[in-house]
Design a protein around this motif. Structure first.
Motif, PDB file in Angstrom:
ATOM      1  N   SER A  90       0.830  -1.200   0.000  1.00  0.00           N
ATOM      2  CA  SER A  90       0.000   0.000   0.000  1.00  0.00           C
ATOM      3  C   SER A  90       0.868   1.255   0.000  1.00  0.00           C
ATOM      4  O   SER A  90       1.667   1.463   0.915  1.00  0.00           O
ATOM      5  N   THR A 156     -10.695  -7.140 -13.477  1.00  0.00           N
ATOM      6  CA  THR A 156     -10.357  -7.923 -12.282  1.00  0.00           C
ATOM      7  C   THR A 156     -11.328  -9.055 -11.978  1.00  0.00           C
ATOM      8  O   THR A 156     -11.008  -9.936 -11.184  1.00  0.00           O
ATOM      9  N   SER A 159     -10.776 -12.977 -10.842  1.00  0.00           N
ATOM     10  CA  SER A 159      -9.409 -13.159 -10.341  1.00  0.00           C
ATOM     11  C   SER A 159      -9.405 -13.021  -8.818  1.00  0.00           C
ATOM     12  O   SER A 159     -10.366 -12.545  -8.210  1.00  0.00           O
ATOM     13  N   ILE A 161      -7.833 -10.921  -7.166  1.00  0.00           N
ATOM     14  CA  ILE A 161      -7.644  -9.537  -6.728  1.00  0.00           C
ATOM     15  C   ILE A 161      -8.925  -8.719  -6.852  1.00  0.00           C
ATOM     16  O   ILE A 161      -8.901  -7.501  -6.632  1.00  0.00           O
ATOM     17  N   PRO A 164     -10.298  -5.583  -3.391  1.00  0.00           N
ATOM     18  CA  PRO A 164      -9.017  -4.981  -3.021  1.00  0.00           C
ATOM     19  C   PRO A 164      -8.577  -5.249  -1.586  1.00  0.00           C
ATOM     20  O   PRO A 164      -7.381  -5.314  -1.304  1.00  0.00           O
ATOM     21  N   GLU A 165      -9.535  -5.411  -0.677  1.00  0.00           N
ATOM     22  CA  GLU A 165      -9.180  -5.552   0.737  1.00  0.00           C
ATOM     23  C   GLU A 165      -9.619  -6.897   1.320  1.00  0.00           C
ATOM     24  O   GLU A 165      -9.839  -7.016   2.527  1.00  0.00           O
ATOM     25  N   HIS A 169      -4.506 -11.382  -1.416  1.00  0.00           N
ATOM     26  CA  HIS A 169      -3.701 -10.236  -1.841  1.00  0.00           C
ATOM     27  C   HIS A 169      -4.290  -8.913  -1.324  1.00  0.00           C
ATOM     28  O   HIS A 169      -4.098  -7.861  -1.932  1.00  0.00           O
ATOM     29  N   ALA A 170      -4.971  -8.977  -0.211  1.00  0.00           N
ATOM     30  CA  ALA A 170      -5.632  -7.786   0.333  1.00  0.00           C
ATOM     31  C   ALA A 170      -4.622  -6.743   0.793  1.00  0.00           C
ATOM     32  O   ALA A 170      -3.574  -7.066   1.337  1.00  0.00           O
ATOM     33  N   ILE A 172      -2.530  -4.584  -0.627  1.00  0.00           N
ATOM     34  CA  ILE A 172      -1.174  -4.349  -1.141  1.00  0.00           C
ATOM     35  C   ILE A 172      -1.115  -3.191  -2.136  1.00  0.00           C
ATOM     36  O   ILE A 172      -0.042  -2.875  -2.645  1.00  0.00           O
ATOM     37  N   ASP A 176       0.532  -3.233  -7.177  1.00  0.00           N
ATOM     38  CA  ASP A 176       0.980  -4.600  -6.901  1.00  0.00           C
ATOM     39  C   ASP A 176      -0.110  -5.619  -7.179  1.00  0.00           C
ATOM     40  O   ASP A 176       0.176  -6.743  -7.608  1.00  0.00           O
ATOM     41  N   ARG A 177      -1.360  -5.239  -6.966  1.00  0.00           N
ATOM     42  CA  ARG A 177      -2.461  -6.160  -7.287  1.00  0.00           C
ATOM     43  C   ARG A 177      -2.556  -6.364  -8.789  1.00  0.00           C
ATOM     44  O   ARG A 177      -2.714  -7.504  -9.263  1.00  0.00           O
ATOM     45  N   LEU A 180      -0.150  -8.746 -10.361  1.00  0.00           N
ATOM     46  CA  LEU A 180      -0.448 -10.168 -10.189  1.00  0.00           C
ATOM     47  C   LEU A 180      -1.241 -10.744 -11.357  1.00  0.00           C
ATOM     48  O   LEU A 180      -1.241 -11.961 -11.565  1.00  0.00           O
TER      49      LEU A 180
END
Length: 251
Positions: A90, A156, A159, A161, A164-165, A169-170, A172, A176-177, A180
């Motif tokens: 983040s 998205t 997937s 991701i 987002p939270e 992969h929450a 990040i 960065d998401r 991936l």
């Protein structure tokens, strides 16, 4: 002897002011219901009294948690810098950590249909599905920044991701998401303006309406295709943030 013509909310504000001034920063102030019963007035009168103290900077309103004595020490100013490299997680948390501040955030995500404005920013048809996420960022537990983010489900959806939270992969960060799923977003495009906070924004930040804020319209683009993959409205307290751009050369 003539009756006191001072409005009830101002008399209550005087009492609350005295309480706040002799209390330590962070002390929870009496609840609205308690004060209403004690003074025999409506909750609206008490809320108006507290609004006076919020305007004066003596108390801080925390939505859902009440009112707290505000520190009279000058607030620490935080520097917002552009994300410099991938892999930092983040960007906001990283920037705060660099400045020795414990950064946390609250968030809520839900799939919605893109409004005409959101669709124009994401270059998709209005009504297309997007993931909308609302954020409240805190520094040492105190709100200082808000964000509303939208991502096309066509990018998205399906997937890990997509939320987002949530998931593996929450938290990040967008860059960065997206990496991936094979998307390099590079540096976002940002448009920064100064304005007064709306009532909704002020309530979420625990400040008086119309305080100065920095308003950022941010969009991340796929560096290969050029398509927008995320757009956000970011609102930062003007008293707590400065924005810094560019990179100083290494000696």
């Amino acid at each position: 002897m003539a009756a006191d013509a001072t409005p009830s909310y101002l008399r209550i504000a005087d009492d609350l002011r005295a309480t706040a001034q002799r209390s330590a920063a962070g002390t929870r102030m009496p609840s609205i219901s308690t004060l209403g019963a004690e003074h025999g007035v409506s909750t609206g009168v008490v809320q108006r009294a507290y609004a006076v103290l919020v305007e004066e900077g003596l108390v801080l309103a925390r939505p859902g948690a009440g009112y707290y004595v505000r520190s009279q020490e000058p607030p620490e100013v935080m520097v917002r810098r552009p994300r410099a490299a991938s892999g930092d997680g983040s960007p906001t948390a990283a920037v705060l950590a660099e400045q020795g501040i414990a950064g946390t955030w609250r968030s809520e995500s839900s799939p919605v249909r893109a409004t005409a404005e959101t669709a124009a920013r994401l270059e998709i048809p209005a009504g297309d599905p997007v993931m909308h996420t609302s954020y409240v960022y805190l520094a040492d537990g105190v709100p200082l920044m808000l964000a509303e983010s939208w991502e096309p489900m066509a990018v998205t959806g399906g997937s890990l991701i997509v939320l987002p939270e949530a998931g593996p992969h929450a938290g990040i960060g967008v860059a960065d998401r997206m990496a991936l799923i094979g998307i390099d977003v590079g540096m976002p495009v940002e448009r920064v303006t100064a304005r007064a906070a709306s009532r909704t924004e002020a309530a979420a930040l625990g400040v008086a309406p119309a305080v100065p804020v920095l308003a950022v319209v941010r969009t991340y683009y796929d560096q290969v295709t050029g398509r927008p993959v995320e757009t956000a409205d970011v609102v930062m307290l003007g008293s707590r943030w400065v924005a810094e751009y560019g990179t100083r050369p290494q000696a």
